[in-house]
Design an enzyme around this catalytic site. Structure first.
Site, PDB file in Angstrom:
ATOM      1  N   ASP B 179       0.895  -1.264  -0.047  1.00 56.40           N
ATOM      2  CA  ASP B 179       0.071  -0.093  -0.101  1.00 56.40           C
ATOM      3  C   ASP B 179       0.908   1.043  -0.190  1.00 56.40           C
ATOM      4  O   ASP B 179       2.028   1.265   0.809  1.00 56.40           O
ATOM      5  CB  ASP B 179      -0.868  -0.018   1.244  1.00 56.40           C
ATOM      6  CG  ASP B 179      -1.914   0.839   1.181  1.00 56.40           C
ATOM      7  OD1 ASP B 179      -3.177  -0.016   1.647  1.00 56.40           O
ATOM      8  OD2 ASP B 179      -1.951   2.030   0.851  1.00 56.40           O
ATOM      9  N   ASN B 187      -2.370  12.580  -2.845  1.00 60.07           N
ATOM     10  CA  ASN B 187      -3.576  13.288  -3.643  1.00 60.07           C
ATOM     11  C   ASN B 187      -3.951  14.783  -3.350  1.00 60.07           C
ATOM     12  O   ASN B 187      -4.115  15.581  -4.285  1.00 60.07           O
ATOM     13  CB  ASN B 187      -4.797  12.340  -3.706  1.00 60.07           C
ATOM     14  CG  ASN B 187      -4.739  11.388  -4.655  1.00 60.07           C
ATOM     15  OD1 ASN B 187      -4.073  11.446  -5.814  1.00 60.07           O
ATOM     16  ND2 ASN B 187      -5.299  10.111  -4.585  1.00 60.07           N
ATOM     17  N   HIS B 192      -5.055  14.837  -8.045  1.00 59.44           N
ATOM     18  CA  HIS B 192      -5.335  13.793  -8.628  1.00 59.44           C
ATOM     19  C   HIS B 192      -4.492  13.158  -9.687  1.00 59.44           C
ATOM     20  O   HIS B 192      -4.331  11.942  -9.897  1.00 59.44           O
ATOM     21  CB  HIS B 192      -6.975  13.446  -8.810  1.00 59.44           C
ATOM     22  CG  HIS B 192      -7.570  13.309  -7.396  1.00 59.44           C
ATOM     23  ND1 HIS B 192      -7.845  12.055  -6.856  1.00 59.44           N
ATOM     24  CD2 HIS B 192      -8.419  14.312  -6.934  1.00 59.44           C
ATOM     25  CE1 HIS B 192      -8.558  12.188  -5.923  1.00 59.44           C
ATOM     26  NE2 HIS B 192      -8.969  13.324  -5.960  1.00 59.44           N
ATOM     27  N   ASP B 196      -2.471   9.654  -9.836  1.00 56.71           N
ATOM     28  CA  ASP B 196      -2.507   8.729 -11.228  1.00 56.71           C
ATOM     29  C   ASP B 196      -1.155   8.432 -11.641  1.00 56.71           C
ATOM     30  O   ASP B 196      -0.718   7.410 -11.805  1.00 56.71           O
ATOM     31  CB  ASP B 196      -3.409   9.272 -12.181  1.00 56.71           C
ATOM     32  CG  ASP B 196      -5.001   9.334 -11.831  1.00 56.71           C
ATOM     33  OD1 ASP B 196      -5.168   8.695 -10.697  1.00 56.71           O
ATOM     34  OD2 ASP B 196      -5.733   9.754 -12.602  1.00 56.71           O
ATOM     35  N   GLU B 223      -4.781   2.360  -3.644  1.00 55.11           N
ATOM     36  CA  GLU B 223      -3.242   2.557  -3.849  1.00 55.11           C
ATOM     37  C   GLU B 223      -2.758   1.018  -3.249  1.00 55.11           C
ATOM     38  O   GLU B 223      -1.758   1.084  -2.961  1.00 55.11           O
ATOM     39  CB  GLU B 223      -2.929   3.697  -2.911  1.00 55.11           C
ATOM     40  CG  GLU B 223      -2.959   3.538  -1.581  1.00 55.11           C
ATOM     41  CD  GLU B 223      -4.107   4.275  -0.811  1.00 55.11           C
ATOM     42  OE1 GLU B 223      -5.232   4.081  -1.716  1.00 55.11           O
ATOM     43  OE2 GLU B 223      -4.421   4.548   0.071  1.00 55.11           O
TER      44      GLU B 223
END
Lengths: 203, 312
Positions: B179, B187, B192, B196, B223
């Protein structure tokens, strides 16, 4: 009609082992993949018992069945059956395809009919050889349906020569069933032919 | 000419009758024209004209019909093109896919066999097209859109398959869950789009570094990523997780709002099924996920190994 003796059942198991062995090599040749088949059990039982036997374990799952009507000293209907999922797996392993569809395509249905045809013909020609008999039979027909639909016949008195077959290809082992459904007269004729064969062997 | 002969002559499929010596007793126009050299086959010995067919499935089928009286079906799936039959003109002339039936017949005490041939090339083409499309859809349903690696659905399928294989062959299997640390803050802080990009960079690293070893990687969701290591025990998986942890840190993706490092890091949980014990899919996932949870509790950017199941 008396029940088949142990010796007669053994002879039948031998006949079917030879038959499926022959068809396995024919299928290996066709698919260029090693295919092996064996017959662990041969049994004679009423058709109702076969329905019971195939129903609980397989649950609601359907069967794929290739059948050929046959005629000779004993007559009836010969069937090769696989649980629907196994039949999908078999035909895809043999065709080397990876179709992500949960139903048999047209080409796969034809291929399964041919696989059934090869196995059933091998059985007939071995039986014909051993029992010095000839058979005529129809081209194979493919059905995908529930056990009941496939085996529920109008005359429920019929007897079934029921054969479990084990088919191994590409590290997968799959179970299928051969069933020869015949009337009581045919059953008696089969027994008589078997006795003749066994006497010949022993004499 | 009799009416039925006229009918056979206009038929758009092939009919041929062989006698017990494999001599062509009758062949209809359609079939005669489809054979590669269009000499009349009537009266010829089929397998003398085409010796390459000897011993092949079509030969065996004819033999079985004539000698044992059994009919055969040759399907296009298993025998694409048993007979040298062609359609089309000039450059477009090609051998076509066939469906063939061979049936025994008797007439005046003599044995014959009827060979019935259909051109099934359009069916074969249509099915190939359908398969291709189904495969594409399937691929789409199994791929994570953003990163291009396997999605959770695909991961579940792969794990089920590998676990079954490990169970069958009595081999080990390991699972790594990880993770990205403080990804929500990443973020929130960088937007965002940056988030990404970060996920894509990690997925690219996984794909390029691990798939060549036969390890399978997937995005489990958000994630969270996972790695399946078929045949590998806990030690190997722990070692690999440690390497991944270092290399993700070495990607040097700036992470200003992380509490553990100035760059993007990840926390790892590892669980394994040894070669001796058996394990369910849910059990293995739960243990890996639990180890990951403990890695986060312990301060993140580290690897935690689930206790061995057999020591519980």
């Amino acid at each position: 009609m008396h029940d088949l003796t142990v010796l007669e059942l053994d002879a039948l198991a031998e006949i079917f082992n030879i038959s499926v062995g022959r068809s396995a090599s024919a299928l290996s040749e066709l698919t260029q993949e090693p295919v092996t088949m064996s017959v662990p059990v041969v049994h004679v039982m009423p058709i109702q018992r076969v329905i019971e036997l195939l129903s609980p374990g397989i649950g609601a799952e359907r069967l794929t069945c290739v059948s050929q009507m046959f005629n000779g000293s004993f007559a009836g209907e010969a069937m090769l059956m696989f649980p629907e999922n196994s039949s999908l797996e078999i035909v895809r392993l043999m065709l080397g395809s990876q179709v992500p569809i949960e139903q048999l395509s047209e080409i796969e249905q034809d291929a399964l009919s041919e696989i059934g045809n090869i196995i059933l013909n091998a059985c007939f020609s071995t039986i014909a050889d051993m029992l010095q008999d000839t058979f005529s039979c129809d081209l194979p027909e493919l059905t995908v349906a529930s056990v009941d639909e496939i085996l529920q016949k109008p005359e429920s008195e019929q007897t079934v020569l029921f054969i479990q077959i084990q088919l191994a290809l590409e590290s997968r082992s799959l179970e299928g069933y051969l069933a020869f459904i015949m009337g009581s007269e045919s059953e008696a004729n089969l027994q008589q032919a078997l006795r003749g064969f066994l006497n010949g062997v022993q004499g | 000419m009799q009416l039925f002969e006229q009918a056979l002559a206009v038929l758009q499929s092939g009919v041929m009758i062989l006698d017990a010596d494999y001599r062509v007793h009758f062949i209809n126009q359609w079939l005669n024209k489809a054979f590669d050299d269009s000499e009349d086959l009537q009266g010829e010995l089929l397998f003398a004209v085409y010796p390459e067919l000897e011993g092949r499935r079509i030969h065996q089928a004819v033999e079985q019909a004539l000698k044992t009286g059994l009919p055969s079906l040759l399907s296009p799936g298993l025998n694409r093109s048993p007979l040298p039959l062609y359609h089309g003109q000039g450059d477009r002339r090609e051998r076509f896919a066939q469906s063939i039936r061979v049936q025994p017949m008797q007439s005046e005490g003599k044995r014959f066999c009827v060979i019935e041939v259909q051109d099934v090339s359009s069916m074969v083409r249509r099915e190939a097209l359908l398969n291709k499309q189904a495969e594409k859809l399937n691929q789409m349903a199994l791929t994570d859109e953003l990163t291009g690696i396997a999605n959770r659905r695909h991961f579940n399928m792969m794990l089920e398959k590998e676990l079954r294989r490990a169970e069958l062959q009595g081999t080990a299997l390991s699972l790594v869950f990880f993770d990205i640390d403080f990804f929500k803050q990443y973020n929130d802080h960088l937007g965002h789009q940056a988030g990404d990009k970060c996920l894509m960079a990690v997925a690219d690293y996984l794909k390029n570094q691990l798939e060549s070893y036969g390890y399978q990687v997937a995005r489990y969701g958000g994630e969270e990523f996972c790695i399946i290591l078929p045949g590998q025990d806990l030690e190997v998986a722990q070692h690999l997780a440690e390497r991944c942890r270092k290399e993700i840190e070495a990607l040097q993706l700036k992470h200003p709002s992380s509490n553990v490092a100035p760059v993007v890091t990840a926390s790892f949980g590892v669980a394994a099924k040894s070669d001796k014990q058996s394990e369910t899919q849910t059990g293995l996932i739960l243990r890996a996920d639990n180890a990951l949870y403990r890695a986060k509790l312990a301060g993140r950017n580290q690897v935690v190994v689930a206790e061995r199941q057999d020591q519980n």
